[in-house]
Design an enzyme around this catalytic site. Structure first.
Site, PDB file in Angstrom:
ATOM      1  N   ARG A  72       1.403  -4.845  -7.727  1.00 22.85           N
ATOM      2  CA  ARG A  72       0.596  -6.066  -7.804  1.00 22.85           C
ATOM      3  C   ARG A  72      -0.810  -5.703  -8.253  1.00 22.85           C
ATOM      4  O   ARG A  72      -1.445  -4.823  -7.679  1.00 22.85           O
ATOM      5  CB  ARG A  72       0.489  -6.740  -6.427  1.00 22.85           C
ATOM      6  CG  ARG A  72       1.761  -7.316  -5.938  1.00 22.85           C
ATOM      7  CD  ARG A  72       1.551  -8.322  -4.833  1.00 22.85           C
ATOM      8  NE  ARG A  72       0.525  -7.997  -3.861  1.00 22.85           N
ATOM      9  CZ  ARG A  72       0.165  -8.811  -2.879  1.00 22.85           C
ATOM     10  NH1 ARG A  72       0.748  -9.995  -2.763  1.00 22.85           N
ATOM     11  NH2 ARG A  72      -0.744  -8.462  -2.010  1.00 22.85           N
ATOM     12  N   ASP A 130       2.047   1.715   1.157  1.00 19.05           N
ATOM     13  CA  ASP A 130       1.036   2.655   1.680  1.00 19.05           C
ATOM     14  C   ASP A 130       1.450   3.223   3.029  1.00 19.05           C
ATOM     15  O   ASP A 130       1.239   4.406   3.304  1.00 19.05           O
ATOM     16  CB  ASP A 130      -0.314   1.946   1.815  1.00 19.05           C
ATOM     17  CG  ASP A 130      -1.030   1.807   0.478  1.00 19.05           C
ATOM     18  OD1 ASP A 130      -0.614   2.470  -0.485  1.00 19.05           O
ATOM     19  OD2 ASP A 130      -1.996   1.037   0.401  1.00 19.05           O
ATOM     20  N   THR A 148      -5.572 -10.178  -9.521  1.00 19.92           N
ATOM     21  CA  THR A 148      -4.781 -11.400  -9.783  1.00 19.92           C
ATOM     22  C   THR A 148      -3.598 -11.536  -8.829  1.00 19.92           C
ATOM     23  O   THR A 148      -3.026 -12.612  -8.694  1.00 19.92           O
ATOM     24  CB  THR A 148      -4.198 -11.372 -11.218  1.00 19.92           C
ATOM     25  OG1 THR A 148      -3.270 -10.275 -11.300  1.00 19.92           O
ATOM     26  CG2 THR A 148      -5.289 -11.199 -12.256  1.00 19.92           C
ATOM     27  N   ASP A 164       0.223  -2.969   4.263  1.00 16.88           N
ATOM     28  CA  ASP A 164       0.772  -2.619   2.956  1.00 16.88           C
ATOM     29  C   ASP A 164       1.970  -1.681   3.157  1.00 16.88           C
ATOM     30  O   ASP A 164       1.812  -0.531   3.580  1.00 16.88           O
ATOM     31  CB  ASP A 164      -0.303  -1.943   2.104  1.00 16.88           C
ATOM     32  CG  ASP A 164       0.161  -1.771   0.667  1.00 16.88           C
ATOM     33  OD1 ASP A 164      -0.476  -2.338  -0.230  1.00 16.88           O
ATOM     34  OD2 ASP A 164       1.183  -1.073   0.445  1.00 16.88           O
TER      35      ASP A 164
HETATM   36  C1  PRP Z   1       4.278  -4.772  -2.453  1.00 19.53           C
HETATM   37  C2  PRP Z   1       5.678  -5.012  -1.915  1.00 19.53           C
HETATM   38  C3  PRP Z   1       6.247  -5.945  -2.943  1.00 19.53           C
HETATM   39  C4  PRP Z   1       5.054  -6.762  -3.344  1.00 19.53           C
HETATM   40  C5  PRP Z   1       5.148  -8.092  -2.645  1.00 19.53           C
HETATM   41  O1  PRP Z   1       4.302  -3.839  -3.459  1.00 19.53           O
HETATM   42  O2  PRP Z   1       6.408  -3.839  -1.760  1.00 19.53           O
HETATM   43  O3  PRP Z   1       6.807  -5.299  -4.061  1.00 19.53           O
HETATM   44  O4  PRP Z   1       3.893  -6.062  -2.898  1.00 19.53           O
HETATM   45  O5  PRP Z   1       4.125  -8.921  -3.048  1.00 19.53           O
HETATM   46  P1  PRP Z   1       4.367 -10.243  -3.872  1.00 19.53           P
HETATM   47  O6  PRP Z   1       5.495 -10.963  -3.221  1.00 19.53           O
HETATM   48  O7  PRP Z   1       3.046 -10.961  -3.736  1.00 19.53           O
HETATM   49  O8  PRP Z   1       4.652  -9.872  -5.293  1.00 19.53           O
HETATM   50  P2  PRP Z   1       2.969  -3.307  -4.175  1.00 19.53           P
HETATM   51  O9  PRP Z   1       2.655  -4.155  -5.358  1.00 19.53           O
HETATM   52  O10 PRP Z   1       1.894  -3.150  -3.141  1.00 19.53           O
HETATM   53  O11 PRP Z   1       3.419  -1.907  -4.749  1.00 19.53           O
HETATM   54  P3  PRP Z   1       3.865  -0.577  -3.978  1.00 19.53           P
HETATM   55  O12 PRP Z   1       5.224  -0.831  -3.376  1.00 19.53           O
HETATM   56  O13 PRP Z   1       3.909   0.413  -5.078  1.00 19.53           O
HETATM   57  O14 PRP Z   1       2.838  -0.252  -2.935  1.00 19.53           O
HETATM   58  N1  URA Z   2       2.663  -6.258  -0.063  1.00 16.03           N
HETATM   59  C1  URA Z   2       2.647  -5.599   1.135  1.00 16.03           C
HETATM   60  O1  URA Z   2       2.994  -4.415   1.183  1.00 16.03           O
HETATM   61  N2  URA Z   2       2.245  -6.267   2.219  1.00 16.03           N
HETATM   62  C2  URA Z   2       1.878  -7.540   2.198  1.00 16.03           C
HETATM   63  O2  URA Z   2       1.520  -8.092   3.242  1.00 16.03           O
HETATM   64  C3  URA Z   2       1.896  -8.204   0.962  1.00 16.03           C
HETATM   65  C4  URA Z   2       2.297  -7.545  -0.149  1.00 16.03           C
END
Ligand code: PRP
Ligand code: URA
Length: 229
Positions: free
Chosen positions: A104, A203, A108, A200
Site C-alpha cells: 500500500r 511488519d 494514497t 501492521d
Molecule cells: C497490508 C496487508 C494487506 C493490505 C491491506 O499489506 O497485508 O495486503 O495491507 O490493506 P488494504 O485492504 O487497505 O489494501 P502492506 O501493504 O502493508 O504490505 P506488506 O504485507 O508488504 O507489509
Molecule cells: N495493513 C495492516 O497490516 N494492518 C492494518 O491495520 C491495515 C492494513
C-alpha cells in the site's frame, strides 16, 4: 454481495487475542498466524466434495472417502499473506502456490503491484487468496482481479481481521468471492489501519515494525523510535 463467514471458534478467538496484543513478539506472532490459518483452512475447505474409494485395511476391504479430484491453489498476497501459507500447505500439501506482490502506498493507501506469478493451470483450480488483513479492501480487490485474468474455477479470500469498509468494497467488486475472517473489527483509522486491529501485520511477522527516528540502545543495537501505524 459476497458470503462472509466470521469464525467464532473458541480456539481461533483465544489465539487472536494474543495475536492482537502489542506485547506479542515476532516469533509468537508468526506461530499464532500459522495456527489460526490452519484452523481457518480446516473450516474453509469444509465444502470440498468427497468420493468413495475402495481401500484395504490390514483387516479387510472397505469403501472409504477421499477428496474428489479438486485441485487447489494458495495465493498469498506478499508480504503478510506468506505468514499463512505454510499452515495451509501443511493441511493440503498437494496445493500449488502463486504469489502476488502488492504494497500500500503510504500516502494514497492504494495498492501497488510489484510481483505476480501464478501456477500455469489456475483454470483447473480453486484458489484461496491469503492475507491476514482486509483494511480498505484495495489489495484484495486488485489481487483477485489479477487472479481472475487466469480464469480459476473459484476464489475464496481468507483473512484474519477484516474491517467493515474492506468487506463492503471487496464484496461489491467481487460478489462471487466468499470471504472468511476470524474477526470483523470496528473501523479504519485516518491512516487506513484497522481498529482495534493488530497493527501492521507484515511488519509484525517480519520484525520490521517500527520506522522513523533511529537511536542506539544500551547494548549498541540500532533501534527505531516511531511507528507509522
Ligand atoms: C497490508 C496487508 C494487506 C493490505 C491491506 O499489506 O497485508 O495486503 O495491507 O490493506 P488494504 O485492504 O487497505 O489494501 P502492506 O501493504 O502493508 O504490505 P506488506 O504485507 O508488504 O507489509
Ligand atoms: N495493513 C495492516 O497490516 N494492518 C492494518 O491495520 C491495515 C492494513
Amino acid at each position: 454481495m459476497s458470503k462472509v463467514t466470521v469464525f467464532d471458534h473458541p480456539l481461533i478467538q483465544h489465539k487472536l487475542s494474543y495475536l492482537r496484543d502489542k506485547n506479542t513478539g515476532s516469533k509468537l506472532f508468526r506461530e499464532l498466524i500459522s495456527e489460526i490459518a490452519m484452523l481457518m483452512c480446516y473450516e474453509a475447505t469444509r465444502d470440498l466434495p468427497l468420493e468413495d474409494v475402495e481401500i484395504e485395511t490390514p483387516m479387510q476391504k472397505m469403501v472409504a472417502k477421499k477428496i474428489k479430484g479438486r485441485k487447489l491453489a494458495f495465493v498469498p498476497i506478499l508480504r503478510a499473506g506468506c505468514g499463512m501459507l505454510d499452515a495451509m500447505l501443511t493441511m493440503v500439501p498437494a496445493a500449488k502456490v502463486g504469489h502476488i506482490g502488492l504494497y500500500r502506498d503510504e500516502v494514497t493507501h492504494k495498492p501497488i503491484e510489484y510481483y505476480n506469478k501464478l501456477p500455469g493451470d489456475v483454470e483447473e483450480r480453486d484458489v484461496f487468496v491469503l492475507d491476514p488483513m482486509l483494511a480498505t479492501g484495495g489489495s484484495a480487490v486488485d489481487a483477485i482481479e489479477i487472479i481472475k485474468r487466469s480464469n480459476p474455477r473459484s476464489i475464496k479470500f481468507l483473512c484474519i481481521i477484516a474491517a467493515p469498509e474492506g468487506i463492503e468494497v471487496l464484496s461489491k467488486a467481487h460478489p462471487d468471492v466468499e470471504i472468511y475472517c476470524a474477526a470483523k473489527d470496528e473501523k479504519l483509522n485516518k491512516n487506513c489501519y484497522i481498529l482495534p486491529g493488530l497493527g501492521d501485520a507484515g511488519d509484525r511477522i517480519y520484525g520490521t515494525d517500527v520506522v522513523g527516528e533511529v537511536s542506539i540502545d544500551k547494548r549498541g543495537s540500532t533501534v527505531r523510535l516511531h511507528s507509522n501505524v
